[in-house]
Design a protein around this motif. Structure first.
Motif, PDB file in Angstrom:
ATOM      1  N   SER A  60      -4.436   6.928  -6.306  1.00 44.32           N
ATOM      2  CA  SER A  60      -4.666   6.635  -7.724  1.00 44.32           C
ATOM      3  C   SER A  60      -5.667   5.505  -7.932  1.00 44.32           C
ATOM      4  O   SER A  60      -6.181   5.336  -9.030  1.00 44.32           O
ATOM      5  N   GLY A  61      -5.930   4.720  -6.910  1.00 46.83           N
ATOM      6  CA  GLY A  61      -6.889   3.638  -7.053  1.00 46.83           C
ATOM      7  C   GLY A  61      -6.708   2.593  -5.966  1.00 46.83           C
ATOM      8  O   GLY A  61      -5.615   2.448  -5.415  1.00 46.83           O
ATOM      9  N   PRO A  62      -7.777   1.863  -5.630  1.00 49.12           N
ATOM     10  CA  PRO A  62      -7.699   0.880  -4.542  1.00 49.12           C
ATOM     11  C   PRO A  62      -6.965  -0.392  -4.940  1.00 49.12           C
ATOM     12  O   PRO A  62      -6.945  -0.780  -6.103  1.00 49.12           O
ATOM     13  N   GLY A  63      -6.341  -1.010  -3.939  1.00 52.33           N
ATOM     14  CA  GLY A  63      -5.802  -2.349  -4.121  1.00 52.33           C
ATOM     15  C   GLY A  63      -4.540  -2.473  -4.924  1.00 52.33           C
ATOM     16  O   GLY A  63      -4.261  -3.541  -5.471  1.00 52.33           O
ATOM     17  N   GLY A  64      -3.735  -1.420  -4.998  1.00 48.38           N
ATOM     18  CA  GLY A  64      -2.511  -1.505  -5.768  1.00 48.38           C
ATOM     19  C   GLY A  64      -1.399  -2.245  -5.044  1.00 48.38           C
ATOM     20  O   GLY A  64      -1.425  -2.418  -3.826  1.00 48.38           O
ATOM     21  N   ILE A  65      -0.425  -2.702  -5.818  1.00 48.44           N
ATOM     22  CA  ILE A  65       0.769  -3.361  -5.269  1.00 48.44           C
ATOM     23  C   ILE A  65       1.989  -2.676  -5.858  1.00 48.44           C
ATOM     24  O   ILE A  65       2.076  -2.476  -7.076  1.00 48.44           O
ATOM     25  N   LEU A  66       2.934  -2.279  -5.002  1.00 48.15           N
ATOM     26  CA  LEU A  66       4.144  -1.616  -5.475  1.00 48.15           C
ATOM     27  C   LEU A  66       5.319  -2.012  -4.604  1.00 48.15           C
ATOM     28  O   LEU A  66       5.141  -2.584  -3.527  1.00 48.15           O
ATOM     29  N   ARG A  67       6.516  -1.688  -5.091  1.00 46.80           N
ATOM     30  CA  ARG A  67       7.733  -1.988  -4.348  1.00 46.80           C
ATOM     31  C   ARG A  67       8.397  -0.693  -3.913  1.00 46.80           C
ATOM     32  O   ARG A  67       8.425   0.277  -4.671  1.00 46.80           O
ATOM     33  N   VAL A  68       8.912  -0.717  -2.698  1.00 49.90           N
ATOM     34  CA  VAL A  68       9.598   0.447  -2.145  1.00 49.90           C
ATOM     35  C   VAL A  68      10.908  -0.012  -1.513  1.00 49.90           C
ATOM     36  O   VAL A  68      11.085  -1.186  -1.198  1.00 49.90           O
ATOM     37  N   GLN A  69      11.810   0.953  -1.322  1.00 52.55           N
ATOM     38  CA  GLN A  69      13.088   0.670  -0.669  1.00 52.55           C
ATOM     39  C   GLN A  69      13.163   1.472   0.620  1.00 52.55           C
ATOM     40  O   GLN A  69      12.970   2.692   0.609  1.00 52.55           O
ATOM     41  N   ILE A  70      13.451   0.786   1.720  1.00 52.72           N
ATOM     42  CA  ILE A  70      13.567   1.431   3.033  1.00 52.72           C
ATOM     43  C   ILE A  70      14.836   0.935   3.704  1.00 52.72           C
ATOM     44  O   ILE A  70      14.986  -0.265   3.940  1.00 52.72           O
ATOM     45  N   ARG A  71      15.738   1.864   3.958  1.00 52.92           N
ATOM     46  CA  ARG A  71      16.988   1.545   4.660  1.00 52.92           C
ATOM     47  C   ARG A  71      17.722   0.364   4.012  1.00 52.92           C
ATOM     48  O   ARG A  71      18.208  -0.536   4.696  1.00 52.92           O
ATOM     49  N   GLY A  72      17.791   0.364   2.719  1.00 52.23           N
ATOM     50  CA  GLY A  72      18.542  -0.658   2.013  1.00 52.23           C
ATOM     51  C   GLY A  72      17.802  -1.957   1.782  1.00 52.23           C
ATOM     52  O   GLY A  72      18.334  -2.874   1.149  1.00 52.23           O
ATOM     53  N   HIS A  73      16.569  -2.063   2.283  1.00 52.46           N
ATOM     54  CA  HIS A  73      15.773  -3.271   2.089  1.00 52.46           C
ATOM     55  C   HIS A  73      14.621  -2.975   1.127  1.00 52.46           C
ATOM     56  O   HIS A  73      14.057  -1.884   1.133  1.00 52.46           O
ATOM     57  N   TYR A  74      14.276  -3.968   0.329  1.00 48.21           N
ATOM     58  CA  TYR A  74      13.177  -3.822  -0.613  1.00 48.21           C
ATOM     59  C   TYR A  74      11.928  -4.508  -0.070  1.00 48.21           C
ATOM     60  O   TYR A  74      12.001  -5.620   0.464  1.00 48.21           O
ATOM     61  N   TYR A  75      10.803  -3.805  -0.198  1.00 46.41           N
ATOM     62  CA  TYR A  75       9.536  -4.316   0.317  1.00 46.41           C
ATOM     63  C   TYR A  75       8.476  -4.290  -0.789  1.00 46.41           C
ATOM     64  O   TYR A  75       8.482  -3.399  -1.640  1.00 46.41           O
ATOM     65  N   GLU A  76       7.582  -5.251  -0.736  1.00 48.12           N
ATOM     66  CA  GLU A  76       6.407  -5.244  -1.584  1.00 48.12           C
ATOM     67  C   GLU A  76       5.223  -4.817  -0.728  1.00 48.12           C
ATOM     68  O   GLU A  76       4.958  -5.411   0.316  1.00 48.12           O
ATOM     69  N   VAL A  77       4.525  -3.780  -1.166  1.00 49.05           N
ATOM     70  CA  VAL A  77       3.404  -3.229  -0.409  1.00 49.05           C
ATOM     71  C   VAL A  77       2.105  -3.576  -1.110  1.00 49.05           C
ATOM     72  O   VAL A  77       1.932  -3.294  -2.309  1.00 49.05           O
ATOM     73  N   ASP A  78       1.210  -4.204  -0.378  1.00 48.64           N
ATOM     74  CA  ASP A  78      -0.117  -4.543  -0.885  1.00 48.64           C
ATOM     75  C   ASP A  78      -1.115  -3.575  -0.248  1.00 48.64           C
ATOM     76  O   ASP A  78      -1.444  -3.700   0.932  1.00 48.64           O
ATOM     77  N   LEU A  79      -1.577  -2.601  -1.020  1.00 52.62           N
ATOM     78  CA  LEU A  79      -2.469  -1.578  -0.483  1.00 52.62           C
ATOM     79  C   LEU A  79      -3.875  -2.117  -0.226  1.00 52.62           C
ATOM     80  O   LEU A  79      -4.623  -1.531   0.562  1.00 52.62           O
ATOM     81  N   GLY A  80      -4.242  -3.202  -0.890  1.00 51.93           N
ATOM     82  CA  GLY A  80      -5.544  -3.799  -0.643  1.00 51.93           C
ATOM     83  C   GLY A  80      -5.611  -4.461   0.718  1.00 51.93           C
ATOM     84  O   GLY A  80      -6.601  -4.339   1.435  1.00 51.93           O
ATOM     85  N   ARG A  81      -4.530  -5.142   1.089  1.00 49.23           N
ATOM     86  CA  ARG A  81      -4.467  -5.831   2.384  1.00 49.23           C
ATOM     87  C   ARG A  81      -3.820  -4.975   3.453  1.00 49.23           C
ATOM     88  O   ARG A  81      -3.852  -5.325   4.629  1.00 49.23           O
ATOM     89  N   MET A  82      -3.190  -3.879   3.050  1.00 51.32           N
ATOM     90  CA  MET A  82      -2.466  -2.989   3.960  1.00 51.32           C
ATOM     91  C   MET A  82      -1.374  -3.745   4.714  1.00 51.32           C
ATOM     92  O   MET A  82      -1.303  -3.750   5.944  1.00 51.32           O
ATOM     93  N   VAL A  83      -0.489  -4.395   3.934  1.00 46.49           N
ATOM     94  CA  VAL A  83       0.655  -5.099   4.503  1.00 46.49           C
ATOM     95  C   VAL A  83       1.883  -4.839   3.635  1.00 46.49           C
ATOM     96  O   VAL A  83       1.770  -4.521   2.448  1.00 46.49           O
TER      97      VAL A  83
END
Length: 227
Positions: free
Chosen positions: A187-210
């Protein structure tokens, strides 16, 4: 001590230490046998000025009952006040947060705040480095099939996160998370979103890929693998 219980509840630390300054690390004491007047306050123990090191060691010296660490050993010495072992305790937190340790050779504990090298490190920690202008476009091209056509139908990809700071091994994100990240990247470069993996919440920075664990503050690299 493993550092597990005293790690501060933050995501990132930049530790700056002065090193290679002669620093007290141990003391040789003896019982104070000097006879004084009854009302004179004396200590039970005093420095033993006659004690010497049994074996000479690089980076170690002894004088007046005090053992010093100094430049010339297998590791740096302290900052003139705090021994290296105490300053480096923060390394025990490296698996729980993003840790960066900087050494300033010759910087003394009491005057390090006036050191220009210290100022430069603080600046680098507070100012984000500019990202590659083409990184977002390359990421979009990857998730759309590698053609660079941003309107192409997204292909299925597996997103992976590094298991540690070395990025020598990776684990697969769940399928639903991979699909979520792929859609966000398309949808576009450099987005930031939150996801849930195995009960833990993560913030994903697509611009930095971390991705960052929001509970522990641990940051890990991300990559996309073609199926």
């Amino acid at each position: 001590h493993d550092g597990m219980r005293d790690c501060p509840p933050i995501r990132r630390i930049v530790a700056v230490h002065g090193v290679n300054v002669k620093t007290e690390i141990m003391y040789a004491l003896r019982v104070n046998t000097v006879r004084t007047k009854p009302k004179t306050l004396t200590t039970r123990f005093v420095l033993d000025h006659d004690t010497q090191l049994v074996h000479e060691m690089p980076g170690r010296s002894m004088s007046g009952g005090i053992v010093y660490e100094q430049e010339g050993g297998s590791e740096p010495s302290g900052d003139g006040t705090v021994p290296l072992a105490s300053m480096e305790h923060c390394r025990s937190w490296s698996k729980q947060l993003d840790l960066r340790v900087e050494h300033l050779p010759g910087a003394v504990h009491s005057t390090m705040l006036f050191d220009e090298r210290f100022h430069d490190i603080i600046k680098s920690a507070l100012v984000l480095a500019p990202s590659d202008a083409d990184s977002g476009r390359r990421l979009q091209a990857a998730v759309s099939g590698g053609s660079g056509d941003l309107g192409a139908a997204p292909r299925k990809h597996i997103w992976q996160a590094a298991k540690d700071d070395t990025c020598s091994s990776w684990w697969d994100c769940p399928v639903d998370v991979s699909e979520q990240l792929t859609a966000a990247a398309a949808s576009g470069p450099g987005g930031i979103l939150r996801v849930q993996i195995r009960g833990h919440y993560y913030e994903v920075d697509l611009g930095r890929m971390v991705q960052t664990n929001l509970r522990f503050g641990t940051e890990r690299r991300l990559r996309v693998v073609n199926t």
